[in-house]
Enzyme design. Structure first.
Site, PDB file in Angstrom:
ATOM      1  N   ASP A  98       5.209   9.346   6.125  1.00  0.00           N
ATOM      2  CA  ASP A  98       5.346   7.953   5.694  1.00  0.00           C
ATOM      3  C   ASP A  98       4.220   7.099   6.262  1.00  0.00           C
ATOM      4  O   ASP A  98       4.366   6.507   7.313  1.00  0.00           O
ATOM      5  CB  ASP A  98       6.703   7.423   6.157  1.00  0.00           C
TER       6      ASP A  98
ATOM      7  N   GLU B 235       2.534  -2.302   4.552  1.00  0.00           N
ATOM      8  CA  GLU B 235       3.816  -2.089   3.872  1.00  0.00           C
ATOM      9  C   GLU B 235       4.979  -2.119   4.850  1.00  0.00           C
ATOM     10  O   GLU B 235       6.036  -2.696   4.559  1.00  0.00           O
ATOM     11  CB  GLU B 235       3.796  -0.750   3.121  1.00  0.00           C
ATOM     12  N   GLU B 236       4.803  -1.527   6.015  1.00  0.00           N
ATOM     13  CA  GLU B 236       5.904  -1.434   6.972  1.00  0.00           C
ATOM     14  C   GLU B 236       6.285  -2.800   7.550  1.00  0.00           C
ATOM     15  O   GLU B 236       7.417  -2.993   7.999  1.00  0.00           O
ATOM     16  CB  GLU B 236       5.541  -0.479   8.116  1.00  0.00           C
TER      17      GLU B 236
ATOM     18  N   HIS C 112      10.210   6.788  10.525  1.00  0.00           N
ATOM     19  CA  HIS C 112      10.533   5.618  11.360  1.00  0.00           C
ATOM     20  C   HIS C 112      11.178   6.014  12.693  1.00  0.00           C
ATOM     21  O   HIS C 112      11.408   5.144  13.531  1.00  0.00           O
ATOM     22  CB  HIS C 112      11.452   4.615  10.647  1.00  0.00           C
TER      23      HIS C 112
ATOM     24  N   HIS D  28       0.472   4.003   1.425  1.00  0.00           N
ATOM     25  CA  HIS D  28       0.089   3.042   2.476  1.00  0.00           C
ATOM     26  C   HIS D  28      -0.318   3.806   3.722  1.00  0.00           C
ATOM     27  O   HIS D  28       0.189   4.891   4.003  1.00  0.00           O
ATOM     28  CB  HIS D  28       1.214   2.040   2.768  1.00  0.00           C
TER      29      HIS D  28
ATOM     30  N   ASP E 128      -0.593   2.101   6.840  1.00  0.00           N
ATOM     31  CA  ASP E 128       0.000   1.538   8.055  1.00  0.00           C
ATOM     32  C   ASP E 128       1.274   2.314   8.378  1.00  0.00           C
ATOM     33  O   ASP E 128       1.898   2.921   7.491  1.00  0.00           O
ATOM     34  CB  ASP E 128       0.288   0.054   7.897  1.00  0.00           C
TER      35      ASP E 128
END
Length: 451
Positions: free
Chosen positions: A123, A156-157, A423, A90, A92
Protein backbone atom coordinates in the site's frame (compact mmCIF):
# COMPACT_ATOMS: atom_id res chain seq x y z
CA UNK A 1 0.29 -18.63 -16.60
CA UNK A 2 3.55 -20.05 -17.99
CA UNK A 3 2.12 -20.73 -21.49
CA UNK A 4 1.28 -17.06 -21.92
CA UNK A 5 4.06 -14.81 -23.32
CA UNK A 6 2.93 -11.90 -21.15
CA UNK A 7 3.04 -14.11 -18.06
CA UNK A 8 6.46 -15.42 -19.01
CA UNK A 9 7.79 -11.89 -19.39
CA UNK A 10 6.37 -10.77 -16.03
CA UNK A 11 7.90 -13.85 -14.34
CA UNK A 12 11.29 -13.00 -15.81
CA UNK A 13 11.00 -9.42 -14.54
CA UNK A 14 10.22 -10.31 -10.93
CA UNK A 15 13.83 -10.23 -9.63
CA UNK A 16 14.20 -6.72 -11.07
CA UNK A 17 10.83 -5.76 -9.59
CA UNK A 18 12.01 -6.84 -6.15
CA UNK A 19 15.11 -4.65 -6.42
CA UNK A 20 13.02 -1.70 -7.57
CA UNK A 21 10.43 -2.15 -4.84
CA UNK A 22 13.25 -2.27 -2.29
CA UNK A 23 14.58 1.03 -3.61
CA UNK A 24 11.12 2.62 -3.44
CA UNK A 25 10.29 1.24 0.02
CA UNK A 26 13.56 2.70 1.33
CA UNK A 27 12.12 6.21 0.98
CA UNK A 28 10.36 7.22 4.21
CA UNK A 29 7.68 8.96 2.18
CA UNK A 30 5.16 9.74 4.91
CA UNK A 31 3.37 12.92 3.81
CA UNK A 32 3.32 14.31 7.33
CA UNK A 33 6.31 16.60 7.30
CA UNK A 34 6.16 17.16 11.05
CA UNK A 35 7.15 13.51 11.42
CA UNK A 36 9.31 12.76 8.37
CA UNK A 37 11.46 15.00 6.15
CA UNK A 38 9.87 16.30 2.97
CA UNK A 39 13.03 15.17 1.17
CA UNK A 40 11.97 11.54 1.60
CA UNK A 41 8.75 12.12 -0.32
CA UNK A 42 10.57 14.18 -2.93
CA UNK A 43 13.05 11.34 -3.36
CA UNK A 44 10.27 8.80 -3.94
CA UNK A 45 8.57 11.09 -6.44
CA UNK A 46 11.80 11.57 -8.36
CA UNK A 47 12.39 7.81 -8.40
CA UNK A 48 8.98 7.22 -10.02
CA UNK A 49 9.51 10.05 -12.49
CA UNK A 50 12.82 8.52 -13.56
CA UNK A 51 11.21 5.09 -13.93
CA UNK A 52 8.50 6.52 -16.18
CA UNK A 53 11.04 8.33 -18.34
CA UNK A 54 13.01 5.10 -18.69
CA UNK A 55 9.87 3.42 -20.08
CA UNK A 56 9.43 6.09 -22.72
CA UNK A 57 6.80 8.23 -20.99
CA UNK A 58 6.42 11.80 -22.20
CA UNK A 59 5.44 14.96 -20.32
CA UNK A 60 6.72 13.44 -17.06
CA UNK A 61 6.24 15.99 -14.31
CA UNK A 62 6.11 16.44 -10.56
CA UNK A 63 2.84 18.27 -9.99
CA UNK A 64 2.76 20.67 -7.03
CA UNK A 65 -0.67 20.05 -5.51
CA UNK A 66 -2.56 22.50 -3.25
CA UNK A 67 -1.85 20.53 -0.07
CA UNK A 68 1.90 21.04 -0.42
CA UNK A 69 2.75 17.59 -1.78
CA UNK A 70 3.67 16.34 -5.24
CA UNK A 71 2.00 13.85 -7.58
CA UNK A 72 3.96 12.27 -10.43
CA UNK A 73 2.43 12.33 -13.92
CA UNK A 74 3.48 10.76 -17.20
CA UNK A 75 1.96 10.02 -20.62
CA UNK A 76 2.83 7.06 -22.86
CA UNK A 77 1.33 7.45 -26.34
CA UNK A 78 -0.22 4.41 -27.96
CA UNK A 79 -1.47 3.71 -31.50
CA UNK A 80 -3.38 6.46 -33.28
CA UNK A 81 -7.07 6.35 -32.39
CA UNK A 82 -6.52 4.09 -29.39
CA UNK A 83 -8.40 4.41 -26.10
CA UNK A 84 -6.79 6.13 -23.12
CA UNK A 85 -6.31 4.37 -19.78
CA UNK A 86 -5.27 6.12 -16.58
CA UNK A 87 -3.26 4.00 -14.13
CA UNK A 88 -3.25 5.23 -10.52
CA UNK A 89 -1.15 4.41 -7.47
CA UNK A 90 0.28 6.42 -4.56
CA UNK A 91 3.79 6.53 -3.21
CA UNK A 92 3.10 8.10 0.19
CA UNK A 93 2.78 5.65 3.07
CA UNK A 94 1.46 5.44 6.59
CA UNK A 95 3.93 6.01 9.45
CA UNK A 96 5.57 2.78 10.60
CA UNK A 97 3.94 3.09 14.05
CA UNK A 98 6.08 1.32 16.64
CA UNK A 99 9.26 0.41 14.78
CA UNK A 100 10.15 -1.92 17.62
CA UNK A 101 7.06 -3.95 16.74
CA UNK A 102 8.40 -4.76 13.29
CA UNK A 103 10.28 -8.02 12.91
CA UNK A 104 12.49 -6.35 10.30
CA UNK A 105 13.17 -2.64 9.59
CA UNK A 106 10.02 -1.04 8.13
CA UNK A 107 11.82 0.82 5.34
CA UNK A 108 14.00 -2.10 4.30
CA UNK A 109 12.30 -4.61 1.99
CA UNK A 110 12.90 -8.03 3.55
CA UNK A 111 11.87 -11.45 2.26
CA UNK A 112 10.47 -13.80 4.87
CA UNK A 113 8.27 -16.89 4.54
CA UNK A 114 7.57 -16.18 0.88
CA UNK A 115 6.47 -12.55 1.37
CA UNK A 116 8.23 -9.20 1.00
CA UNK A 117 7.97 -7.03 4.13
CA UNK A 118 8.22 -3.26 4.32
CA UNK A 119 6.09 -0.15 4.76
CA UNK A 120 4.32 0.54 1.48
CA UNK A 121 5.19 -2.85 -0.03
CA UNK A 122 1.50 -3.44 -0.68
CA UNK A 123 0.00 0.00 0.00
CA UNK A 124 0.83 1.31 -2.48
CA UNK A 125 4.39 1.29 -3.77
CA UNK A 126 3.74 -2.26 -4.92
CA UNK A 127 0.96 -0.76 -7.04
CA UNK A 128 3.53 1.41 -8.82
CA UNK A 129 5.53 -1.71 -9.65
CA UNK A 130 2.38 -3.53 -10.79
CA UNK A 131 1.76 -0.84 -13.40
CA UNK A 132 5.40 -0.87 -14.55
CA UNK A 133 5.47 -4.66 -14.87
CA UNK A 134 2.26 -4.73 -16.90
CA UNK A 135 3.54 -2.11 -19.33
CA UNK A 136 6.95 -3.76 -19.67
CA UNK A 137 5.32 -7.10 -20.47
CA UNK A 138 3.17 -5.54 -23.20
CA UNK A 139 6.13 -3.66 -24.69
CA UNK A 140 8.01 -6.96 -24.92
CA UNK A 141 5.07 -8.66 -26.64
CA UNK A 142 3.98 -6.37 -29.43
CA UNK A 143 3.58 -3.03 -27.69
CA UNK A 144 1.16 -1.18 -25.49
CA UNK A 145 -2.17 -1.04 -27.39
CA UNK A 146 -3.65 2.02 -25.60
CA UNK A 147 -2.59 5.50 -24.63
CA UNK A 148 -1.48 5.33 -20.99
CA UNK A 149 -1.47 8.03 -18.37
CA UNK A 150 0.12 7.29 -14.99
CA UNK A 151 -0.55 9.32 -11.87
CA UNK A 152 1.24 8.51 -8.60
CA UNK A 153 -0.21 10.50 -5.71
CA UNK A 154 1.88 11.88 -2.87
CA UNK A 155 -0.66 12.36 -0.07
CA UNK A 156 -3.40 9.74 -0.36
CA UNK A 157 -2.88 8.47 3.18
CA UNK A 158 -3.27 11.96 4.66
CA UNK A 159 -6.64 12.57 3.02
CA UNK A 160 -5.73 16.22 2.44
CA UNK A 161 -7.14 16.29 -1.09
CA UNK A 162 -4.18 17.71 -2.96
CA UNK A 163 -4.57 15.63 -6.10
CA UNK A 164 -8.36 15.99 -6.12
CA UNK A 165 -8.07 19.78 -6.09
CA UNK A 166 -5.34 19.71 -8.74
CA UNK A 167 -7.45 17.50 -11.01
CA UNK A 168 -10.39 19.87 -10.63
CA UNK A 169 -8.16 22.80 -11.61
CA UNK A 170 -6.68 20.89 -14.61
CA UNK A 171 -9.57 18.68 -15.76
CA UNK A 172 -7.97 17.74 -19.07
CA UNK A 173 -4.87 16.25 -17.48
CA UNK A 174 -6.30 12.95 -16.18
CA UNK A 175 -9.09 12.52 -18.75
CA UNK A 176 -9.34 8.88 -19.82
CA UNK A 177 -11.76 6.30 -21.16
CA UNK A 178 -11.00 3.99 -18.26
CA UNK A 179 -9.22 4.37 -14.93
CA UNK A 180 -7.46 1.51 -13.12
CA UNK A 181 -6.98 2.35 -9.45
CA UNK A 182 -4.20 0.08 -8.17
CA UNK A 183 -4.85 0.66 -4.48
CA UNK A 184 -7.25 -2.02 -3.25
CA UNK A 185 -6.74 -5.77 -3.06
CA UNK A 186 -8.02 -9.29 -3.49
CA UNK A 187 -10.49 -10.65 -0.97
CA UNK A 188 -7.85 -13.24 -0.12
CA UNK A 189 -4.58 -14.37 -1.71
CA UNK A 190 -5.25 -16.17 -4.97
CA UNK A 191 -8.87 -15.01 -5.38
CA UNK A 192 -9.05 -12.32 -8.09
CA UNK A 193 -11.21 -9.47 -6.88
CA UNK A 194 -12.32 -6.07 -8.06
CA UNK A 195 -13.54 -3.60 -5.49
CA UNK A 196 -16.97 -2.28 -6.40
CA UNK A 197 -17.53 0.09 -3.46
CA UNK A 198 -15.41 2.23 -1.19
CA UNK A 199 -16.46 3.81 2.06
CA UNK A 200 -15.76 7.50 2.30
CA UNK A 201 -14.27 9.13 5.34
CA UNK A 202 -14.12 12.21 7.46
CA UNK A 203 -11.34 12.99 9.90
CA UNK A 204 -11.77 15.45 12.78
CA UNK A 205 -9.75 16.63 15.75
CA UNK A 206 -11.81 17.20 18.89
CA UNK A 207 -10.41 19.31 21.73
CA UNK A 208 -11.96 19.58 25.20
CA UNK A 209 -10.97 22.24 27.76
CA UNK A 210 -12.22 22.64 31.32
CA UNK A 211 -9.60 24.54 33.37
CA UNK A 212 -7.04 27.28 32.93
CA UNK A 213 -4.35 24.79 33.93
CA UNK A 214 -3.78 21.37 35.47
CA UNK A 215 -4.63 21.00 39.15
CA UNK A 216 -3.44 18.73 41.97
CA UNK A 217 -5.85 15.77 41.96
CA UNK A 218 -5.69 15.44 45.74
CA UNK A 219 -6.56 19.07 46.37
CA UNK A 220 -9.13 19.59 43.58
CA UNK A 221 -10.10 16.14 42.29
CA UNK A 222 -13.76 15.23 42.76
CA UNK A 223 -15.12 18.69 41.99
CA UNK A 224 -12.80 20.15 39.36
CA UNK A 225 -13.96 19.04 35.87
CA UNK A 226 -11.43 16.69 34.31
CA UNK A 227 -11.00 17.38 30.59
CA UNK A 228 -9.62 13.91 29.88
CA UNK A 229 -12.59 12.30 31.59
CA UNK A 230 -14.93 14.55 29.60
CA UNK A 231 -13.20 13.53 26.37
CA UNK A 232 -13.51 9.84 27.26
CA UNK A 233 -17.23 10.34 27.89
CA UNK A 234 -17.85 12.01 24.55
CA UNK A 235 -15.82 9.42 22.65
CA UNK A 236 -17.70 6.60 24.36
CA UNK A 237 -20.98 8.15 23.17
CA UNK A 238 -19.98 7.26 19.59
CA UNK A 239 -20.60 3.55 20.23
CA UNK A 240 -23.56 1.48 21.35
CA UNK A 241 -23.17 -1.27 23.93
CA UNK A 242 -22.36 -3.83 21.21
CA UNK A 243 -19.75 -1.53 19.67
CA UNK A 244 -21.90 -0.34 16.77
CA UNK A 245 -21.22 3.21 15.62
CA UNK A 246 -23.82 5.65 16.91
CA UNK A 247 -23.64 9.16 15.50
CA UNK A 248 -26.89 11.02 16.06
CA UNK A 249 -28.83 11.23 12.80
CA UNK A 250 -26.53 8.91 10.83
CA UNK A 251 -28.17 5.69 9.56
CA UNK A 252 -26.31 2.50 10.46
CA UNK A 253 -28.55 -0.33 9.24
CA UNK A 254 -27.58 -0.79 5.57
CA UNK A 255 -26.83 -4.29 4.27
CA UNK A 256 -24.26 -5.60 1.79
CA UNK A 257 -25.40 -7.47 -1.30
CA UNK A 258 -22.47 -9.40 -2.69
CA UNK A 259 -19.51 -11.49 -1.59
CA UNK A 260 -20.00 -12.80 1.95
CA UNK A 261 -17.26 -12.53 4.57
CA UNK A 262 -17.23 -15.51 6.91
CA UNK A 263 -16.98 -14.41 10.54
CA UNK A 264 -14.31 -16.94 11.49
CA UNK A 265 -12.27 -16.01 8.44
CA UNK A 266 -12.55 -12.36 9.44
CA UNK A 267 -11.36 -13.18 12.96
CA UNK A 268 -8.29 -14.86 11.46
CA UNK A 269 -7.67 -12.02 8.98
CA UNK A 270 -8.01 -9.39 11.71
CA UNK A 271 -6.03 -11.49 14.20
CA UNK A 272 -8.69 -11.03 16.88
CA UNK A 273 -7.52 -12.44 20.23
CA UNK A 274 -9.21 -15.59 21.55
CA UNK A 275 -12.28 -14.78 23.61
CA UNK A 276 -12.58 -11.21 22.31
CA UNK A 277 -15.90 -10.50 20.59
CA UNK A 278 -16.37 -8.75 17.28
CA UNK A 279 -18.22 -5.45 17.55
CA UNK A 280 -21.38 -4.30 15.83
CA UNK A 281 -24.37 -6.16 14.42
CA UNK A 282 -25.35 -7.63 11.08
CA UNK A 283 -23.01 -9.61 8.84
CA UNK A 284 -19.30 -8.83 8.76
CA UNK A 285 -19.72 -7.48 5.22
CA UNK A 286 -22.52 -5.20 6.43
CA UNK A 287 -20.27 -3.81 9.14
CA UNK A 288 -17.13 -3.17 7.12
CA UNK A 289 -18.51 -2.30 3.66
CA UNK A 290 -22.07 -0.97 4.05
CA UNK A 291 -22.24 0.86 7.39
CA UNK A 292 -20.50 3.81 9.05
CA UNK A 293 -17.64 3.05 11.40
CA UNK A 294 -15.97 5.36 13.89
CA UNK A 295 -12.40 4.88 15.10
CA UNK A 296 -10.48 6.92 17.67
CA UNK A 297 -7.07 7.16 16.01
CA UNK A 298 -5.24 8.87 18.85
CA UNK A 299 -5.56 10.79 22.08
CA UNK A 300 -3.28 13.52 23.41
CA UNK A 301 -2.94 12.97 27.16
CA UNK A 302 -0.11 12.32 29.59
CA UNK A 303 1.65 8.97 29.12
CA UNK A 304 1.54 6.55 32.03
CA UNK A 305 5.28 6.79 32.56
CA UNK A 306 5.96 10.16 34.11
CA UNK A 307 2.32 11.03 34.80
CA UNK A 308 1.68 13.32 37.75
CA UNK A 309 -1.35 13.35 40.11
CA UNK A 310 -3.18 16.04 38.16
CA UNK A 311 -6.68 16.87 37.01
CA UNK A 312 -6.22 17.51 33.30
CA UNK A 313 -7.16 20.95 31.99
CA UNK A 314 -7.35 19.94 28.33
CA UNK A 315 -7.32 16.85 26.12
CA UNK A 316 -7.84 16.13 22.45
CA UNK A 317 -8.40 13.21 20.11
CA UNK A 318 -8.26 12.40 16.41
CA UNK A 319 -11.46 10.70 15.24
CA UNK A 320 -12.07 8.95 11.92
CA UNK A 321 -15.55 8.19 10.59
CA UNK A 322 -15.92 5.87 7.59
CA UNK A 323 -19.12 6.46 5.64
CA UNK A 324 -20.71 4.00 3.17
CA UNK A 325 -21.87 4.70 -0.39
CA UNK A 326 -25.10 6.66 -0.39
CA UNK A 327 -24.00 8.89 2.50
CA UNK A 328 -22.54 12.30 1.73
CA UNK A 329 -19.26 12.74 3.62
CA UNK A 330 -19.93 16.44 4.16
CA UNK A 331 -23.28 15.71 5.77
CA UNK A 332 -21.68 12.97 7.89
CA UNK A 333 -19.09 15.50 9.06
CA UNK A 334 -21.84 17.89 10.16
CA UNK A 335 -23.58 15.11 12.07
CA UNK A 336 -20.35 13.99 13.73
CA UNK A 337 -19.51 17.54 14.75
CA UNK A 338 -23.00 18.09 16.19
CA UNK A 339 -22.84 14.78 18.05
CA UNK A 340 -19.46 15.54 19.63
CA UNK A 341 -20.60 19.00 20.69
CA UNK A 342 -23.93 17.85 22.12
CA UNK A 343 -22.48 14.88 24.02
CA UNK A 344 -19.63 16.74 25.71
CA UNK A 345 -20.49 16.70 29.44
CA UNK A 346 -20.32 19.26 32.24
CA UNK A 347 -20.45 22.31 29.99
CA UNK A 348 -16.86 21.68 28.95
CA UNK A 349 -15.60 23.77 26.06
CA UNK A 350 -15.30 21.68 22.90
CA UNK A 351 -13.77 22.48 19.53
CA UNK A 352 -14.12 20.20 16.50
CA UNK A 353 -11.75 20.81 13.60
CA UNK A 354 -12.06 18.95 10.29
CA UNK A 355 -8.74 17.55 9.09
CA UNK A 356 -9.69 15.51 6.02
CA UNK A 357 -12.65 14.23 4.03
CA UNK A 358 -13.38 11.91 1.10
CA UNK A 359 -16.59 10.73 -0.51
CA UNK A 360 -17.69 7.10 -0.79
CA UNK A 361 -17.67 5.45 -4.21
CA UNK A 362 -19.73 2.86 -6.08
CA UNK A 363 -18.54 1.51 -9.44
CA UNK A 364 -20.63 0.54 -12.46
CA UNK A 365 -19.74 -3.13 -12.71
CA UNK A 366 -21.82 -3.65 -15.88
CA UNK A 367 -19.38 -1.67 -18.06
CA UNK A 368 -17.28 -3.29 -20.84
CA UNK A 369 -14.07 -2.66 -18.92
CA UNK A 370 -15.24 -5.02 -16.18
CA UNK A 371 -15.74 -7.81 -18.69
CA UNK A 372 -12.28 -7.16 -20.09
CA UNK A 373 -10.85 -7.39 -16.57
CA UNK A 374 -12.83 -10.56 -15.79
CA UNK A 375 -11.41 -12.23 -18.89
CA UNK A 376 -7.89 -11.10 -17.98
CA UNK A 377 -8.13 -12.34 -14.41
CA UNK A 378 -9.41 -15.72 -15.59
CA UNK A 379 -6.10 -16.16 -17.43
CA UNK A 380 -3.91 -14.74 -14.66
CA UNK A 381 -5.71 -16.85 -12.03
CA UNK A 382 -6.54 -20.15 -13.79
CA UNK A 383 -9.70 -21.78 -12.50
CA UNK A 384 -10.82 -18.68 -10.56
CA UNK A 385 -13.71 -16.37 -11.41
CA UNK A 386 -13.38 -12.66 -10.68
CA UNK A 387 -15.23 -11.63 -7.51
CA UNK A 388 -16.77 -8.31 -6.42
CA UNK A 389 -16.12 -7.01 -2.92
CA UNK A 390 -16.39 -3.80 -0.96
CA UNK A 391 -13.57 -1.95 0.69
CA UNK A 392 -13.76 -0.34 4.07
CA UNK A 393 -11.15 2.25 3.21
CA UNK A 394 -11.52 5.32 1.05
CA UNK A 395 -9.77 6.61 -2.06
CA UNK A 396 -11.12 10.15 -2.36
CA UNK A 397 -9.80 10.60 -5.90
CA UNK A 398 -12.33 8.06 -7.23
CA UNK A 399 -15.30 10.37 -6.80
CA UNK A 400 -13.39 13.33 -8.15
CA UNK A 401 -12.57 11.38 -11.31
CA UNK A 402 -16.13 10.08 -11.59
CA UNK A 403 -17.44 13.65 -11.41
CA UNK A 404 -14.89 15.05 -13.87
CA UNK A 405 -15.23 12.20 -16.36
CA UNK A 406 -18.73 10.75 -16.00
CA UNK A 407 -18.29 8.51 -19.07
CA UNK A 408 -15.08 6.94 -17.79
CA UNK A 409 -15.10 3.42 -16.39
CA UNK A 410 -13.31 3.00 -13.05
CA UNK A 411 -11.87 -0.31 -11.86
CA UNK A 412 -10.18 -0.95 -8.52
CA UNK A 413 -7.61 -3.70 -8.05
CA UNK A 414 -4.45 -4.04 -5.98
CA UNK A 415 -2.15 -5.85 -3.62
CA UNK A 416 -3.70 -5.11 -0.21
CA UNK A 417 -5.22 -8.51 0.61
CA UNK A 418 -5.75 -9.35 4.31
CA UNK A 419 -2.34 -10.95 4.89
CA UNK A 420 -0.69 -7.71 3.74
CA UNK A 421 -1.62 -6.00 7.04
CA UNK A 422 -1.52 -2.55 5.48
CA UNK A 423 -1.27 0.38 7.92
CA UNK A 424 -0.09 -2.05 10.62
CA UNK A 425 3.34 -3.26 11.68
CA UNK A 426 4.91 -5.91 9.44
CA UNK A 427 3.12 -4.81 6.27
CA UNK A 428 3.99 -7.14 3.41
CA UNK A 429 3.18 -8.01 -0.16
CA UNK A 430 2.83 -11.41 -1.79
CA UNK A 431 5.20 -11.54 -4.77
CA UNK A 432 2.87 -14.10 -6.35
CA UNK A 433 0.01 -11.60 -6.17
CA UNK A 434 2.23 -8.87 -7.63
CA UNK A 435 3.10 -11.20 -10.49
CA UNK A 436 -0.46 -12.38 -11.18
CA UNK A 437 -2.04 -8.93 -10.94
CA UNK A 438 0.61 -7.48 -13.24
CA UNK A 439 -0.28 -10.16 -15.78
CA UNK A 440 -3.98 -9.44 -15.27
CA UNK A 441 -3.47 -5.70 -15.82
CA UNK A 442 -1.43 -6.28 -18.98
CA UNK A 443 -4.04 -8.64 -20.42
CA UNK A 444 -6.80 -6.24 -19.41
CA UNK A 445 -5.17 -3.42 -21.39
CA UNK A 446 -4.96 -5.72 -24.41
CA UNK A 447 -8.55 -6.95 -24.02
CA UNK A 448 -9.85 -3.44 -23.51
CA UNK A 449 -8.05 -2.13 -26.59
CA UNK A 450 -9.60 -4.89 -28.70
CA UNK A 451 -13.12 -4.47 -27.30
Amino acid sequence: MSSNPVAETVASLMPRAKEELAALVAFKSVADFDQFPRSESVGAANWIAAALRAEGFEDVALLDTPDGTQSVYGYLPGPEGAKTVLLYAHYDVQPPLDEAGWDTPPFELTERDGRWYGRGAADCKGGVLMHLLALRALKADGGVPVHVKVIAEGSEEQGTGGLERYAEQHPELLAADTVVIGDTGNFRVGLPTVTSTLRGMTLVRVKVDTLEGNLHSGQFGGAAPDALAALIRVLDSLRAEDGSTTVDGLASDSTWEGLAYDEEQFRRDAKVLDGVELIGSGSVADRIWARPAVTVLGIDCPPVVGATPSVQAGARALVSLRVPPGVDAGEATKLLRAHLESHTPWGARVEVEQIGQGQAFRADTTSPAYQAMADAMAVAYPGQEMQYAGQGGSIPLCNTLAALYPEAEILLIGLSEPEAQIHAVNESVSPQELERLSVAEALFLRNYAAG
